[in-house]
Design an enzyme around this catalytic site. Structure first.
Site, short mmCIF file in Angstrom:
data_model
loop_
_atom_site.label_atom_id
_atom_site.label_comp_id
_atom_site.label_asym_id
_atom_site.label_seq_id
_atom_site.Cartn_x
_atom_site.Cartn_y
_atom_site.Cartn_z
N HIS A 96 40.28 51.55 35.06
CA HIS A 96 39.96 52.57 36.05
C HIS A 96 40.24 53.95 35.47
O HIS A 96 41.16 54.14 34.66
CB HIS A 96 40.75 52.35 37.34
CG HIS A 96 40.14 51.32 38.23
ND1 HIS A 96 40.82 50.71 39.27
CD2 HIS A 96 38.88 50.79 38.27
CE1 HIS A 96 40.03 49.86 39.89
NE2 HIS A 96 38.85 49.89 39.31
N ASP A 117 41.66 56.68 36.41
CA ASP A 117 42.97 57.33 36.49
C ASP A 117 43.99 56.74 35.51
O ASP A 117 45.11 57.23 35.42
CB ASP A 117 43.53 57.28 37.92
CG ASP A 117 43.66 55.88 38.49
OD1 ASP A 117 42.86 55.00 38.11
OD2 ASP A 117 44.54 55.66 39.35
N HIS A 118 43.55 55.73 34.75
CA HIS A 118 44.43 55.13 33.74
C HIS A 118 43.92 55.30 32.30
O HIS A 118 44.64 54.97 31.37
CB HIS A 118 44.64 53.64 34.03
CG HIS A 118 45.40 53.40 35.30
ND1 HIS A 118 46.73 53.05 35.33
CD2 HIS A 118 45.01 53.49 36.60
CE1 HIS A 118 47.12 52.92 36.59
NE2 HIS A 118 46.10 53.19 37.38
N HIS A 167 44.19 42.79 40.95
CA HIS A 167 43.62 44.07 41.38
C HIS A 167 42.12 43.87 41.58
O HIS A 167 41.60 42.75 41.44
CB HIS A 167 43.93 45.14 40.33
CG HIS A 167 43.64 46.53 40.79
ND1 HIS A 167 43.93 46.98 42.06
CD2 HIS A 167 43.09 47.60 40.14
CE1 HIS A 167 43.59 48.26 42.16
NE2 HIS A 167 43.06 48.65 41.02
N ASP A 176 48.93 48.80 40.07
CA ASP A 176 47.61 48.43 40.58
C ASP A 176 47.47 46.93 40.77
O ASP A 176 46.73 46.25 40.07
CB ASP A 176 46.52 48.95 39.63
CG ASP A 176 46.38 50.46 39.68
OD1 ASP A 176 45.33 50.95 40.10
OD2 ASP A 176 47.34 51.14 39.29
#
Length: 303
Positions: free
Chosen positions: A63, A65-66, A138, A206
């Protein structure tokens, strides 16, 4: 000695007072970085942490944001004259993402070796540390990681003398070598006591609570676990988005057994003050903290 610095504690998007979740684990002048979202380099500078000695970049999942801070980090490493290999390890799809990001970070002066994790559990060697990857739950394939630094038993000189082991062989046996001399084989167990407690850090984010997390976190000196939502009334949202409540993370620490300290992280942008929900976790696992960006923990062996 191991140390861990939680560079950022936020999930989804960076805030003015909270960078995206990222962790640096350092050992003997080397480092491993877990996740590299937007702003990771700034977070490291604010924490006084150099990312130059990073040998391995571990990705929990893909994702944005990672991973969105990766091109800038690669360019910075190249501009600093790095020539040493960088290992990037993550779930299936990691190589595709790295190659795509390198369209804006081409011609790097150092090689990148990408390894994709394919099994529910895999191990990676980092100097004397064993890194264990474990699959969590997740919306996409996601992994947590444990760092374990084993510690051998104490050397017993009395036993060495009683067994008439030549003095010149002692240091080799202490280092774990098996030595043969004059027709006699000497093994480390002849002079070494039982293994002592080492050091362990476990990190996951997550995910919903799954048994693999508590199994991986067993006997961790520091367990860093996502706490996306603080209020127990957010249970339905946590289920929908496959994230965790503070209380659920605390229960995982209890279920693991032997966990010394729990840090929550990956806070939702909807939590302006995560600490106000800390009691939800401490009622279950008292030694829980809501860290701020840049928190550093040094772990040393117990005597």
């Amino acid at each position: 000695m191991l140390d861990a610095c939680l560079l950022g504690t936020g999930g989804t998007l960076p805030l003015t007072n909270r960078w995206l979740t990222s962790l640096v684990v350092r050992y003997q002048g080397h480092a491993v970085l877990i996740d590299c979202g937007e702003g990771t380099q700034i977070a490291a500078q604010e924490a006084g942490i150099s990312l130059k000695p990073v040998d391995i970049l571990l990705l929990t999942h893909l994702h944005a944001d990672h991973v969105s801070g990766m091109p800038g980090l690669l360019l910075t490493m190249g501009n600093m004259g790095r020539t040493e290999e960088l290992r990037i390890i993550g779930p299936a799809g990691t190589e595709r993402v790295v190659n795509a990001m390198r369209t804006i970070a081409p011609n790097l002066p150092f090689p990148i070796v990408v390894t994709e994790i394919s099994k529910p559990q895999e191990t990676i060697q980092f100097l004397d540390c064993t890194i264990s990857a474990f699959k969590v739950l997740h919306g996409v394939i996601c992994y947590g990681y444990s760092f374990t630094l084993q510690r051998s038993g104490k050397f017993d000189p009395v036993a060495a003398k009683e067994r008439k082991i030549p003095l010149r062989l002692w240091s080799r046996l202490q280092k774990g070598e098996t030595v043969e001399q004059d027709g006699t084989t000497y093994t480390p167990d002849m002079v070494m006591g039982p293994p002592r407690r080492g050091l362990k850090i476990t990190y996951c984010t997550d995910t919903r609570p799954v048994p693999a997390i508590s199994a991986a976190a067993k006997d961790s000196d520091l367990f860093i676990c996502e706490g996306m939502y603080g209020d127990v009334d957010m249970q339905l949202k946590a289920l929908e988005n496959r994230h965790m409540l503070f209380a659920e993370a605390a229960q995982l620490a209890v279920d693991a057994g032997g966990v010394k300290e729990l840090w929550l992280t990956h806070f939702s942008p909807s939590l302006p003050n995560p600490r106000s929900y800390l009691d939800y976790a401490r009622r279950i696992f008292p030694n829980t903290e809501v860290p701020k960006d840049g928190w550093l923990k040094e772990l040393a062996y117990e005597d």
